[in-house]
Scaffold this motif. Structure first.
Motif, mmCIF file in Angstrom:
data_model
loop_
_atom_site.group_PDB
_atom_site.id
_atom_site.type_symbol
_atom_site.label_atom_id
_atom_site.label_comp_id
_atom_site.label_asym_id
_atom_site.label_seq_id
_atom_site.Cartn_x
_atom_site.Cartn_y
_atom_site.Cartn_z
ATOM 1 N N UNK A 111 0.820 -1.210 0.000
ATOM 2 C CA UNK A 111 0.000 0.000 0.000
ATOM 3 C C UNK A 111 0.857 1.265 0.000
ATOM 4 N N UNK A 112 2.022 1.195 0.612
ATOM 5 C CA UNK A 112 2.949 2.337 0.528
ATOM 6 C C UNK A 112 3.410 2.510 -0.912
ATOM 7 N N UNK A 113 3.708 1.413 -1.588
ATOM 8 C CA UNK A 113 4.075 1.481 -3.006
ATOM 9 C C UNK A 113 2.946 2.030 -3.856
ATOM 10 N N UNK A 114 1.719 1.601 -3.558
ATOM 11 C CA UNK A 114 0.562 2.133 -4.291
ATOM 12 C C UNK A 114 0.409 3.629 -4.049
ATOM 13 N N UNK A 115 0.694 4.069 -2.836
ATOM 14 C CA UNK A 115 0.594 5.500 -2.526
ATOM 15 C C UNK A 115 1.618 6.301 -3.319
ATOM 16 N N UNK A 116 2.825 5.778 -3.451
ATOM 17 C CA UNK A 116 3.859 6.475 -4.224
ATOM 18 C C UNK A 116 3.433 6.604 -5.686
ATOM 19 N N UNK A 117 2.958 5.522 -6.253
ATOM 20 C CA UNK A 117 2.517 5.550 -7.652
ATOM 21 C C UNK A 117 1.328 6.502 -7.815
ATOM 22 N N UNK A 118 0.411 6.480 -6.870
ATOM 23 C CA UNK A 118 -0.762 7.351 -6.942
ATOM 24 C C UNK A 118 -0.372 8.816 -6.845
ATOM 25 N N UNK A 119 0.557 9.152 -5.954
ATOM 26 C CA UNK A 119 1.008 10.546 -5.835
ATOM 27 C C UNK A 119 1.632 11.012 -7.147
ATOM 28 N N UNK A 120 2.428 10.170 -7.771
ATOM 29 C CA UNK A 120 3.025 10.542 -9.062
ATOM 30 C C UNK A 120 1.949 10.730 -10.130
ATOM 31 N N UNK A 121 0.948 9.857 -10.148
ATOM 32 C CA UNK A 121 -0.131 9.993 -11.133
ATOM 33 C C UNK A 121 -0.963 11.250 -10.880
ATOM 34 N N UNK A 122 -1.194 11.586 -9.612
ATOM 35 C CA UNK A 122 -1.919 12.820 -9.294
ATOM 36 C C UNK A 122 -1.101 14.055 -9.671
ATOM 37 N N UNK A 123 0.204 13.982 -9.450
ATOM 38 C CA UNK A 123 1.085 15.077 -9.867
ATOM 39 C C UNK A 123 1.031 15.251 -11.381
ATOM 40 N N UNK A 124 0.999 14.148 -12.098
ATOM 41 C CA UNK A 124 0.890 14.218 -13.552
ATOM 42 C C UNK A 124 -0.441 14.829 -13.976
ATOM 43 N N UNK A 125 -1.508 14.500 -13.260
ATOM 44 C CA UNK A 125 -2.811 15.093 -13.545
ATOM 45 C C UNK A 125 -2.763 16.610 -13.379
ATOM 46 N N UNK A 126 -2.173 17.071 -12.293
ATOM 47 C CA UNK A 126 -2.070 18.514 -12.052
ATOM 48 C C UNK A 126 -1.211 19.180 -13.120
ATOM 49 N N UNK A 127 -0.069 18.598 -13.431
ATOM 50 C CA UNK A 127 0.813 19.171 -14.456
ATOM 51 C C UNK A 127 0.110 19.206 -15.806
ATOM 52 N N UNK A 128 -0.590 18.151 -16.161
ATOM 53 C CA UNK A 128 -1.299 18.112 -17.438
ATOM 54 C C UNK A 128 -2.379 19.175 -17.531
#
Length: 122
Positions: free
Chosen positions: A35-52
């Protein structure tokens, strides 16, 4: 689109897929570390959403439709949290397999986002 972030999301998603796939192979459910790994991946995907969205707001346009681009960004941001919740309901090896499959789906969505933005040469 910010290519290094896309690569980072893809690589971490594939690493999560391998990790959870290995857990499923060993007949283990998802653990706290997963779940910590999933959180890291999710934070990166959310960051990509904001940047996009910021890039779209600044006037930069993808080669395909902006609606399709935002739809893929939203799907990419939701992929891992969705399978994370499913793995909580399925506390067997199949929960780990579900997370592995969802992480592979995220990696495929990242490739498609790259294509939509115009990085695929077409």
């Amino acid at each position: 689109m910010f290519i290094p972030l896309t690569v980072a999301v893809t690589v971490t998603a594939l690493a999560l897929a391998a990790w959870c796939g290995h857990a499923a192979y060993r007949d283990q459910p998802t653990k706290d570390w997963h779940f910590i790994g999933m959180a890291v991946v999710t934070v990166l995907a959310l960051l990509q959403l904001v940047v996009g969205v910021v890039w779209l707001a600044r006037g930069q346009e993808p080669s395909d439709s902006s609606v399709i681009f935002v739809s893929y960004l939203l799907g990419a941001a939701a992929a891992v949290p969705a399978v994370g919740f499913l793995s909580l309901a399925e506390r067997t090896r199949w929960g780990s397999a579900t997370v592995a499959a969802g992480a592979v789906v995220l990696a495929v969505l990242e490739v498609r986002l790259y294509d939509i933005w115009g990085g695929g040469g077409g």
